[in-house]
Design an enzyme around this catalytic site. Structure first.
Site: not given
Ligand code: UT7
Length: 330
Positions: A116, A255, A286
């Site tokens: 990215c 980004h 993204n």
């Molecule tokens: O491009 C350059 C680099 N990339 C980034 O900068 C991305 C950085 N990270 C992010 O944008 C975020 O961490 C994500 C969007 C990837 C995830 O969001 P988050 O708020 O950090 O969620 P999480 O990974 O902590 O997951 C929270 C919950 C989990 O469930 P439990 O374990 O709390 O029961 C996940 O399993 O949300 C769940 N989850 C989803 N639920 C519904 C993860 N993906 C999904 C989904 N739909 N698509």
């Protein structure tokens, strides 16, 4: 007049594939919801390239638009730098494929792999070539077909990414268009965000395909925290190196990974910054190396960037790698 050669952006272009994949479409593919995707990321839809449409095709379309805006003929292009983590092939480079399709007979070129942050890395390489006098112009392209490296069974990643391309033309100028650049990497965190297979460490096999190791894998939560801290630092340093303050920045083009990351960075940068941020991640998701140049092209088309504007671009991604660049629109 010092006689020093500077580099300035003189044209921008973008290309987004026709097919739109909405959050509602994804609800039918994995266990997710429009509400989760919108509130956790800000994304509503993304573009998906056609099966016979590749990174070089999209980069070519964006490049043609940027060249037309800069009024530079393809035959006059001297260098082509393509930032991508989804090249058509490992080699030859996507730059070579675009060079041929453009008919840019005089140009040399290569690909830059920095996920990215790749566009800002490529922009810096191009600026160096122009400022040194080795070339008078350069085409800088960010292009990705991330849908080809997406695990469509993983809700952790498949809701985040999209396809597209953006391009800029850099030309020699008598005052600085590119005002400052700050780039960095931290390879100790390489495993946070990667495509594990397909290189010599883990060549393609039935097993790598079965385990979906040719797709993007990401430690989302860990990456999120580092993204905010690093983008903030890169933005502040780039602004300082340009001899400016946050108040001088007319438009911030970050980004476009996650609205929550963008908001956190903008709020920490200062009051009123968020209002000056250009956002299109709701429509594209993204697009990795393509995200900043697509947003830049749309910000110019929307009149948010015009002659005299001071623009801050800031990126973060796999590597881990990051960058901040301040540009003045001449
Ligand atoms: O491009 C350059 C680099 N990339 C980034 O900068 C991305 C950085 N990270 C992010 O944008 C975020 O961490 C994500 C969007 C990837 C995830 O969001 P988050 O708020 O950090 O969620 P999480 O990974 O902590 O997951 C929270 C919950 C989990 O469930 P439990 O374990 O709390 O029961 C996940 O399993 O949300 C769940 N989850 C989803 N639920 C519904 C993860 N993906 C999904 C989904 N739909 N698509």
């Amino acid at each position: 007049m010092s006689g020093k050669i500077h580099a300035a952006i003189t044209g921008v272009g973008k290309y987004a594939p026709e097919k739109v994949l909405t959050n509602a479409d994804l609800e039918k593919m994995v266990d997710t919801s429009d509400e989760w995707i919108r509130t956790r990321t800000g994304i509503r839809e993304r573009r998906i390239a056609a099966p016979d449409e590749f990174t070089s095709d999209m980069g070519l379309r964006a490049a043609r638009e940027a060249l037309a805006q800069a009024r530079v003929a393809p035959e006059a292009v001297e260098a082509i730098f393509v930032a991508t983590c989804t090249p058509d092939r490992i080699f030859p480079s996507t730059a070579c494929l675009i060079q041929a399709a453009l008919g840019a007979k005089r140009a040399y070129g290569f690909d830059i792999s920095s996920a990215c942050a790749g566009f800002l890395m490529a922009l810096d390489a191009a600026a160096g070539a122009v400022e040194s006098g080795r070339v008078r112009n350069a085409l800088v392209i960010g292009a990705e077909k991330l849908s080809a490296a997406t695990d469509w069974t993983s809700r952790n990643t498949c809701v985040l990414f999209g396809d597209g391309a953006g391009a800029v033309v850099l030309q020699a100028a008598d005052r600085p268009g590119i005002r400052s650049t700050l780039l960095g990497v931290d390879g100790t965190l390489a495993d946070f965000l990667s495509i594990p297979a397909g290189g010599c460490r883990l060549p393609a096999s039935e097993e790598t395909v079965r385990q979906r190791l040719h797709c993007m894998h990401m430690a989302g939560r860990e990456t999120f925290k580092i993204a905010v801290a690093t983008m903030l630092e890169a933005a502040q340093q780039a602004i300082a190196r340009a001899g400016l303050t946050v108040a001088d920045i007319d438009c911030m083009v970050p980004h476009q990974a996650n609205m929550r990351i963008v908001e956190a960075v903008a709020k920490r940068l200062g009051d009123g910054v968020l209002e000056r941020v250009f956002i299109n991640l709701d429509r594209y998701g993204n697009t990795s190396a393509a995200s900043i140049p697509i947003a830049l092209a749309e910000a110019v088309a929307a009149g948010k960037i015009a002659s005299g504007s001071k623009v801050l671009m800031v990126a973060f991604g796999g590597g881990l790698s990051w960058g901040g660049t301040v540009v003045e629109w001449l």
